[in-house]
Design a protein around this motif. Sequence first.
Motif, PDB file in Angstrom:
ATOM      1  N   UNK A   9       0.821  -1.221   0.000  1.00 37.97           N
ATOM      2  CA  UNK A   9       0.000   0.000   0.000  1.00 37.97           C
ATOM      3  C   UNK A   9       0.851   1.266   0.000  1.00 37.97           C
ATOM      4  N   UNK A  10       0.226   2.349  -0.440  1.00 39.18           N
ATOM      5  CA  UNK A  10       0.841   3.669  -0.331  1.00 39.18           C
ATOM      6  C   UNK A  10       0.645   4.138   1.109  1.00 39.18           C
ATOM      7  N   UNK A  11       1.687   4.661   1.708  1.00 36.29           N
ATOM      8  CA  UNK A  11       1.618   5.099   3.113  1.00 36.29           C
ATOM      9  C   UNK A  11       1.807   6.617   3.215  1.00 36.29           C
ATOM     10  N   UNK A  12       1.607   7.100   4.411  1.00 38.59           N
ATOM     11  CA  UNK A  12       1.835   8.521   4.658  1.00 38.59           C
ATOM     12  C   UNK A  12       3.275   8.920   4.390  1.00 38.59           C
ATOM     13  N   UNK A  13       4.210   7.992   4.629  1.00 37.81           N
ATOM     14  CA  UNK A  13       5.619   8.295   4.361  1.00 37.81           C
ATOM     15  C   UNK A  13       5.852   8.518   2.868  1.00 37.81           C
ATOM     16  N   UNK A  14       5.151   7.749   2.041  1.00 41.60           N
ATOM     17  CA  UNK A  14       5.250   7.971   0.583  1.00 41.60           C
ATOM     18  C   UNK A  14       4.789   9.397   0.262  1.00 41.60           C
ATOM     19  N   UNK A  15       3.629   9.786   0.809  1.00 37.04           N
ATOM     20  CA  UNK A  15       3.088  11.103   0.503  1.00 37.04           C
ATOM     21  C   UNK A  15       4.056  12.211   0.933  1.00 37.04           C
ATOM     22  N   UNK A  32      -7.321   7.724  -2.150  1.00 38.54           N
ATOM     23  CA  UNK A  32      -7.229   7.827  -3.612  1.00 38.54           C
ATOM     24  C   UNK A  32      -6.005   7.087  -4.135  1.00 38.54           C
ATOM     25  N   UNK A  33      -4.882   7.274  -3.429  1.00 37.64           N
ATOM     26  CA  UNK A  33      -3.639   6.632  -3.867  1.00 37.64           C
ATOM     27  C   UNK A  33      -3.771   5.119  -3.843  1.00 37.64           C
ATOM     28  N   UNK A  34      -4.380   4.582  -2.790  1.00 35.46           N
ATOM     29  CA  UNK A  34      -4.480   3.125  -2.675  1.00 35.46           C
ATOM     30  C   UNK A  34      -5.576   2.552  -3.565  1.00 35.46           C
ATOM     31  N   UNK A  35      -6.563   3.370  -3.928  1.00 32.36           N
ATOM     32  CA  UNK A  35      -7.531   2.924  -4.928  1.00 32.36           C
ATOM     33  C   UNK A  35      -6.834   2.744  -6.275  1.00 32.36           C
ATOM     34  N   UNK A  36      -5.957   3.702  -6.625  1.00 30.74           N
ATOM     35  CA  UNK A  36      -5.166   3.579  -7.853  1.00 30.74           C
ATOM     36  C   UNK A  36      -4.214   2.388  -7.764  1.00 30.74           C
ATOM     37  N   UNK A  37      -3.664   2.172  -6.562  1.00 31.40           N
ATOM     38  CA  UNK A  37      -2.739   1.045  -6.369  1.00 31.40           C
ATOM     39  C   UNK A  37      -3.465  -0.270  -6.620  1.00 31.40           C
ATOM     40  N   UNK A  39      -5.854  -0.750  -8.574  1.00 29.30           N
ATOM     41  CA  UNK A  39      -6.122  -0.906 -10.005  1.00 29.30           C
ATOM     42  C   UNK A  39      -4.864  -1.272 -10.783  1.00 29.30           C
ATOM     43  N   UNK A  40      -3.746  -1.367 -10.079  1.00 26.69           N
ATOM     44  CA  UNK A  40      -2.505  -1.788 -10.725  1.00 26.69           C
ATOM     45  C   UNK A  40      -1.558  -0.667 -11.072  1.00 26.69           C
ATOM     46  N   UNK A  41      -1.851   0.562 -10.654  1.00 26.35           N
ATOM     47  CA  UNK A  41      -0.969   1.695 -10.930  1.00 26.35           C
ATOM     48  C   UNK A  41       0.330   1.550 -10.133  1.00 26.35           C
ATOM     49  N   UNK A  42       1.444   1.904 -10.762  1.00 28.15           N
ATOM     50  CA  UNK A  42       2.729   1.920 -10.082  1.00 28.15           C
ATOM     51  C   UNK A  42       2.885   3.190  -9.252  1.00 28.15           C
ATOM     52  N   UNK A  44       5.170   5.490  -9.335  1.00 23.91           N
ATOM     53  CA  UNK A  44       5.525   6.680 -10.129  1.00 23.91           C
ATOM     54  C   UNK A  44       4.269   7.288 -10.728  1.00 23.91           C
ATOM     55  N   UNK A  45       3.392   6.444 -11.285  1.00 25.36           N
ATOM     56  CA  UNK A  45       2.153   6.931 -11.887  1.00 25.36           C
ATOM     57  C   UNK A  45       1.246   7.580 -10.829  1.00 25.36           C
ATOM     58  N   UNK A  46       1.166   6.953  -9.657  1.00 25.96           N
ATOM     59  CA  UNK A  46       0.325   7.509  -8.582  1.00 25.96           C
ATOM     60  C   UNK A  46       0.875   8.855  -8.131  1.00 25.96           C
ATOM     61  N   UNK A  47       2.191   8.941  -8.025  1.00 27.19           N
ATOM     62  CA  UNK A  47       2.808  10.208  -7.628  1.00 27.19           C
ATOM     63  C   UNK A  47       2.445  11.306  -8.622  1.00 27.19           C
ATOM     64  N   UNK A  48       2.491  10.989  -9.910  1.00 27.50           N
ATOM     65  CA  UNK A  48       2.160  11.974 -10.940  1.00 27.50           C
ATOM     66  C   UNK A  48       0.683  12.381 -10.856  1.00 27.50           C
ATOM     67  N   UNK A  49      -0.184  11.427 -10.550  1.00 28.12           N
ATOM     68  CA  UNK A  49      -1.617  11.700 -10.459  1.00 28.12           C
ATOM     69  C   UNK A  49      -1.928  12.674  -9.311  1.00 28.12           C
ATOM     70  N   UNK A  50      -1.123  12.604  -8.233  1.00 32.15           N
ATOM     71  CA  UNK A  50      -1.400  13.413  -7.038  1.00 32.15           C
ATOM     72  C   UNK A  50      -0.581  14.705  -6.970  1.00 32.15           C
ATOM     73  N   UNK A  51       0.244  14.929  -7.983  1.00 26.18           N
ATOM     74  CA  UNK A  51       1.134  16.099  -7.929  1.00 26.18           C
ATOM     75  C   UNK A  51       0.373  17.412  -7.821  1.00 26.18           C
TER      76      UNK A  51
END
Length: 471
Positions: A9-15, A32-37, A39-42, A44-51
């Motif tokens: 999972x994506x954690x607060x430390x990632x954010x 939102x990040x873990x919903x994308x996760x 769905x198979x998003x990597x 890097x892609x999740x980071x770009x989506x939340x920028x």
Amino acid sequence: MTTETTYDPVTGEHLKDWGHRPGKQFPELLARANALRAEGFGLVKIRMELEGEIPEVPPTMDLRATSAVPFHENIETGDADEEDNLAKVRQTMTALMRVPTIEAGAIMPDACPAGPVGTIPVGGVAAARNAIHPGMHSADICCSVMITDLGHADPKAVLDAAQSVTHFGPGGRPNGKRFTVSMGLLDAFRENPFLNNPKSLRMAQEHMGTQGDGNHFLFVGRSRKTGRTAIVTHHGSRGPGAVLYKNGMAVAERFRKELSPSTPKQNAWIPADRQEGQDYWAALQLIRKWTKANHNAIHQATVEAARAEVGNRFWNEHNFVFKRGDLYYHGKGATPAWDGYAADATGLTLIPLNMAEPVLVVRGKDAAHGLGFSPHGAGRNFSRSEHRRRMGSVTPEQMLKAETAGLDVRFHAGAVDASELPSSYKKAEGVVRQIERYGLAEIEDYIDPYGCIMAGDVPPFWKDKKKGRRA
């Protein structure tokens, strides 16, 4: 047969690594990040989506020019020691006024240095915009005084009763001798991110009914106006406050690096409009409640042990942060002197001087040149170590006898702490004269001393630990 792919999972430390700041928005971002996760998003892609959710970095706040913000002086000098002390206070206040959040400052008659240059002095007041500075209330958060009228109780009986129930020195009360802490208050601790930790919760229970060491005391005297006996206690928030201070300074340091790297570490701040600032402000109010309960516990236990009648009781803090209008007023050893500074304010506050002098009962005058504050006590003109040097061959016991003749002065640990004797403090009559000269407060009564209990001179706990290791 198909195997379902799982992802960490994506954690607060990632954010935080991606530049997001902790706050109320974090749970939604994580969801939102873990919903994308899922769905198979990597990553890097999740980071770009939340920028697009990353807040803009505010411009760095530089130190103000020297003397850009002046401060009010409510202090006079009469000898070389006082001149030297005032010079040091001016030096540290001048540096303090350069901190970019500070908009006004003042020093009281009891002002004296309290750390490296740029540290708010004892007897100092600093008004900041949108900023709470943990270093400006120090580890002894909500250091305060409380008085209870005990009618015509025998002062010696009251002091004996108090000695049987209070607790000085390091640490807390052992099992079987602890005072009760409100479950509602402990639950409120658990709901605050700054206080919800095992150490704070443990100390909140162990330290209830304790007074610590240093200049903290339990004083018994008589009202000059009514002749009635009164008890006064002086202490702060003990372990829970010290842990909050440490946690607050850690968060403030993170903001200092981001917002104003040139600001000295002791003057780091937490922006009041950030989630961390709101949580810290709430934590301060809970620590205030705990400290008031601590005073109340000692007073009530003394009342019951002495079988005394109870009259009026009130208190005030002098090491705290107060919000007035849109500014945060940091009083380091300074007493609020305006009506309604807190919901439980009575209009009267207390100013103790030294163990051989009365405790002043005053009504604040909200003087503009004091930023609405008055002194908290007598203050010092030189350090504890300098006082010991000046004692020469005179023993603490001899000094105690000479300076407190006729008074019942007790040291909880047994040994006399000479640095708490009257000669270690500024002259009481000088402080009183300056309160009146500068119009900082109106004196309504004097609680003349019968006696007091101080912590006493005990080796620091770390010295005891060293002895134990050597043994």
